[in-house]
Design a protein around this motif. Sequence first.
Motif, PDB file in Angstrom:
ATOM      1  N   VAL A 187       0.850  -1.189   0.000  1.00  0.00           N
ATOM      2  CA  VAL A 187       0.000   0.000   0.000  1.00  0.00           C
ATOM      3  C   VAL A 187       0.885   1.237   0.000  1.00  0.00           C
ATOM      4  O   VAL A 187       1.844   1.323   0.785  1.00  0.00           O
ATOM      5  N   GLU A 305      -5.244   0.335   4.006  1.00  0.00           N
ATOM      6  CA  GLU A 305      -5.548   1.231   2.895  1.00  0.00           C
ATOM      7  C   GLU A 305      -6.328   2.470   3.315  1.00  0.00           C
ATOM      8  O   GLU A 305      -6.341   3.476   2.592  1.00  0.00           O
ATOM      9  N   ILE A 364     -11.380   1.471  -2.751  1.00  0.00           N
ATOM     10  CA  ILE A 364     -10.681   0.356  -2.122  1.00  0.00           C
ATOM     11  C   ILE A 364     -11.625  -0.840  -2.057  1.00  0.00           C
ATOM     12  O   ILE A 364     -12.716  -0.751  -1.477  1.00  0.00           O
TER      13      ILE A 364
END
Length: 497
Positions: A187, A305, A364
């Motif tokens: 990430v 995330e 996401i």
Amino acid sequence: MLDALHHALRAAPDRPAVLGTTRTGAVRVRATRGDLADLTDRYAAALHRRGITRGSTVGVAVRPGPRALAVMLAVHRLGARAAVLDPGAGPDVLRARLALARPEAVLADAAAQAVAGWGRRLAHHARLALPDLDELGPVATVGPRLPGCAPALDGDAAPAALPRPVDEDGDAVIVFTSGTTSRPRAVVHTRSSLAAGMTAVSALARPEAGRPVLGGTFFVLVPSLAAGAPVALPARPPRLLVRQLAGLDPQLTYLTPPQLRGLLARRARFTGRVWTGSAPVSADLLTRVKQAGAHEAWGVYALTELFPAAAVEQADKAAFTGQGDLVGAPLPEVAARTDATGQLLLSGPAARDRYLGEQPDPWIATGDRAHLDGGRIVLEGRCKDMVLRRAENIYPGLYEPTLHIPGVESALLVGVEAGDGDERLVAVVQPTPGTDPAALRAALAGPLRRMGSARPDAVLLADIPLSGRSRKPDRAAAARLAAARLGAAPPTAGGRG
């Protein structure tokens, strides 16, 4: 907030920044705000002398504490990005991650380097492993050097060549989350997404100046220090954590569910507001925390995330009677929706920019099945945790909250291969210490009946295996445990559950 923190530290240099706790529970100051600011400047100057500038990548393998925080602040000041390296990931995984991140330098403390060299045998017992030092690239030691360590970062040098802080957006941190040795996944957060996440934490937790905060994550430390609150990193042994909690009297506490359960088993008392996440949080656990003295007890839904995404207080979670796991309303500026398969999608200013080596994507894919109940997020289980039994798809997260009754510490539903392409559904239930097994089985009879077609084929009372730094329940290990205890064929590596 990171830029504001540097000025805030200088404004009150003599006040405590990072607190420690002795074995007797006495509180001590590990670093003042001035100490932390000086350390940040020295590390920034030393990294700058090594050629680290805007856009550079620095690998960081430093244990949590004042030095690790100063390293992260120094990297941010230079406009570089930090690639977080976990010694517990294993050498093969780390080689792949280093090949993907390609850091210009790696900063490691003596403990991390011991794992890679002279202390390898001791490190093996601690389940830590790094490649050989010469495989890590240019390594510099942060903190005290021991025999066999790389040269020091030279953090004691005067910051005469300290450059002006970078004041523009760009990559800030790389955090590896999943993938394989052949294809690791990482990430990438930008400076702006980090700032948005820490601003959201500050608005949610509302830290006040002066009173201690107990918590070890970067998203807890920075907003607390920026607000003028000293921070303490949680002690690892539960018995010391109990003393630490009593000695600090924290206004805010952020611990994982396993840490909270360890404290409750030792009859610890809480103060102020308590937050927990990184693993499933039951209403029963939050209720027990409030009964142990907390004014508020919150479950936080967050991902690498996007941190944080939603939060729910104990009273609201306990009052929820629908199916699934209520994790709360999305926080301000967080957008939530589901796709055609029922997977939860999230977006917002605090969302990661992209995965390393991939194109940016504003949404996401969480990997969680969910539905929205009056705007609140209700999880139904991990998409990959689906169990297929008699041609029926069963999502464990939809039913696991039913099993969290008094006397249950934690519970998972896992699939165990039945040997004919089908799966058996097994409930692995961890009793609260001191609970009578026969009485617990009797108490579970009603909840099990209410599960209807998702009623498990077997109920196994056992300690649920945990994994990772956050000590999350390990479903794969729980499935293997269930298979072994029930005499079934163990699940394959690619099997469901």
